[in-house]
Design a protein around this motif. Structure first.
Motif, PDB file in Angstrom:
ATOM      1  N   LEU A   1       4.296  12.314  -3.214  1.00  0.00           N
ATOM      2  CA  LEU A   1       4.189  11.845  -4.607  1.00  0.00           C
ATOM      3  C   LEU A   1       4.676  12.889  -5.606  1.00  0.00           C
TER       4      LEU A   1
ATOM      5  N   ALA B   1      -2.075  10.488  -7.942  1.00  0.00           N
ATOM      6  CA  ALA B   1      -1.853   9.105  -7.492  1.00  0.00           C
ATOM      7  C   ALA B   1      -1.964   8.144  -8.677  1.00  0.00           C
TER       8      ALA B   1
ATOM      9  N   LEU C   1      -0.908  -0.239  -4.171  1.00  0.00           N
ATOM     10  CA  LEU C   1      -0.104   0.104  -5.353  1.00  0.00           C
ATOM     11  C   LEU C   1      -0.722  -0.499  -6.609  1.00  0.00           C
TER      12      LEU C   1
ATOM     13  N   LEU D   1       1.168   5.861  -9.720  1.00  0.00           N
ATOM     14  CA  LEU D   1       1.129   4.429  -9.428  1.00  0.00           C
ATOM     15  C   LEU D   1       0.889   3.558 -10.659  1.00  0.00           C
TER      16      LEU D   1
ATOM     17  N   HIS E   1       0.837  -1.208   0.000  1.00  0.00           N
ATOM     18  CA  HIS E   1       0.000   0.000   0.000  1.00  0.00           C
ATOM     19  C   HIS E   1       0.870   1.255   0.000  1.00  0.00           C
ATOM     20  N   LEU E   2       0.178   2.373  -0.072  1.00  0.00           N
ATOM     21  CA  LEU E   2       0.887   3.644  -0.173  1.00  0.00           C
ATOM     22  C   LEU E   2       1.775   3.930   1.038  1.00  0.00           C
TER      23      LEU E   2
ATOM     24  N   ILE F   1      -4.823   2.608   0.127  1.00  0.00           N
ATOM     25  CA  ILE F   1      -4.511   2.744  -1.294  1.00  0.00           C
ATOM     26  C   ILE F   1      -3.476   1.702  -1.644  1.00  0.00           C
TER      27      ILE F   1
ATOM     28  N   PHE G   1       4.899   2.123   0.418  1.00  0.00           N
ATOM     29  CA  PHE G   1       5.581   2.750  -0.714  1.00  0.00           C
ATOM     30  C   PHE G   1       6.305   4.016  -0.264  1.00  0.00           C
ATOM     31  N   ILE G   2       5.565   4.873   0.440  1.00  0.00           N
ATOM     32  CA  ILE G   2       6.127   6.164   0.837  1.00  0.00           C
ATOM     33  C   ILE G   2       7.037   6.017   2.058  1.00  0.00           C
TER      34      ILE G   2
ATOM     35  N   ILE H   1       0.589  12.774   1.552  1.00  0.00           N
ATOM     36  CA  ILE H   1       0.655  11.895   0.377  1.00  0.00           C
ATOM     37  C   ILE H   1       0.949  12.730  -0.881  1.00  0.00           C
TER      38      ILE H   1
END
Ligand code: ATP
Ligand code: MG
Length: 332
Positions: A254, A282, A212, A286, A21-22, A210, A25-26, A250
């Motif tokens: 991004l 997003a 990916l 993504l 998920h985000l 969220i 990822f982040i 977020i």
């Protein structure tokens, strides 16, 4: 043996879901990608940690490969980073045993993740309690200077440091005591439906998470229906406005733009404007990760070959540390 003059880093992600998920990822993956340029980097798929809560074997196998594919799709280069599967390096559970015997029951049962996760399980496994000792082994085997993780892993990292120091004190210099690398701005991405809780793979909250691998339509829907806060003003204030602040975090990560600049752009605008734009951002960020993941999953033999090569390299290094530890504790 292959050696590198660069400082070393190690981190992992559990194979507990089809998609990362985000937050992963982040909070984690983007750091992994950045550090592969400046570090001798080891990144693993934590399939042994995954079975501390119930997993279906077919799902676990699939999720292990899918997680590896997402590592590479997000920008990890197998030529630069050693990517491997935890269970393919037996020194992890072997060192874990020694570290379990170095950890007190009190320490293990004070861990917030244990308390949170055990409260959600009908069957609480012993592995859920000893999880932090395995995590300490995952790290200490490689003697890294730095371990990039999200905020939720800070306590486990602190325990890892304590265990390293305790072992070194008892048996002589053995482990490097690693620093946690936790980026303040992105260390905790929150659930879109419940901005008080972190976004998590294992929580049954698909609307608040969220993924990916979400398609454009569901990404957009989730962002548009994110819980926002009272009032209308778009401001970064995690205490008073946790929902909007999470969206701004977020947005900022991004786009690599400072939060203040984004807030300035939305002066006098409504939450809806921010959500529409963030949904577009997003989707744009993504989509390439999703497409590349699908592509990589078309050639599973190639993925498996990358993981096998990674495991061979990880084993070489991990076994040296394990032998030293076994010798020091008096195993013949
Ligand atoms: P699970 O629910 O199965 O524990 P998870 O979403 O917590 O899954 P992990 O595999 O446990 O993910 O963690 C992998 C890495 O991602 C860790 O470094 C962790 O700190 C980081 N991470 C997890 N969730 C978030 C989040 N919401 N925000 C920032 N970083 C996160
Ligand atoms: Mg977790």
């Amino acid at each position: 043996m292959t050696t590198s003059s660069l400082p070393r880093t190690v981190s992992g992600i559990q194979a507990t879901s089809d998609s990362l998920h985000l937050g992963n990822f982040i909070g984690a993956l983007q750091q992994f990608v950045a550090h592969q340029e400046s570090h001798d980097a080891f990144y693993f798929i934590a399939n042994m940690h995954a079975i501390t809560v119930e997993q279906d074997p077919t799902d676990l196998r699939e999720r292990t490969l899918r997680t590896a594919a997402q590592f590479i799709a997000a920008g990890l280069d197998p030529e630069k980073s050693t990517i491997f599967v935890q269970s393919q390096v037996p020194a992890h559970p072997q060192l874990s045993w020694v570290l379990e015997c170095t950890t007190s029951m009190g320490e293990a049962s004070r861990m917030t993740q244990f308390k949170d996760k055990s409260a959600k399980q009908e069957h609480v496994s012993l592995g859920l309690l000893t999880y932090p000792a395995l995590m300490a082994a995952d790290i200490l085997l490689y003697n890294p200077q730095m371990v990039p993780v999200g905020e939720d892993q800070r306590q486990h990292l602190e325990l890892t440091r304590n265990l390293a120091e305790r072992f070194n004190y008892r048996f002589g210099e053995t482990f490097v005591v690693p620093e946690a690398q936790i980026l303040k701005a992105t260390a905790k991405i929150y659930d879109l439906q419940n901005p008080g809780a972190k976004m998590s793979k294992s929580l049954p909250s698909p609307q608040g998470r969220i993924d990916l691998l979400d398609d454009a339509k569901s990404l957009t829907k989730k962002i548009k229906s994110a819980v926002t806060d009272d009032g209308k003003e778009i401001a970064y204030d995690p205490q008073a406005k946790p929902g909007v602040s999470n969206l701004l975090t977020i947005y900022s990560s991004l786009t690599s733009r400072p939060v203040d600049d984004i807030v300035a752009d939305y002066e006098g605008k409504m939450y809806g404007h921010l959500k529409v734009d963030l949904a577009e951002i997003a989707v744009e960020s993504l989509a390439p990760v999703r497409e590349r993941t699908e592509e990589l999953l078309q050639d599973r033999a190639q993925l498996q070959a990358i993981l096998d090569a990674g495991a061979a390299k990880a084993n070489e290094i991990a076994e040296v540390t394990l032998r030293d530890v076994y010798d020091k504790v008096g195993f013949v």
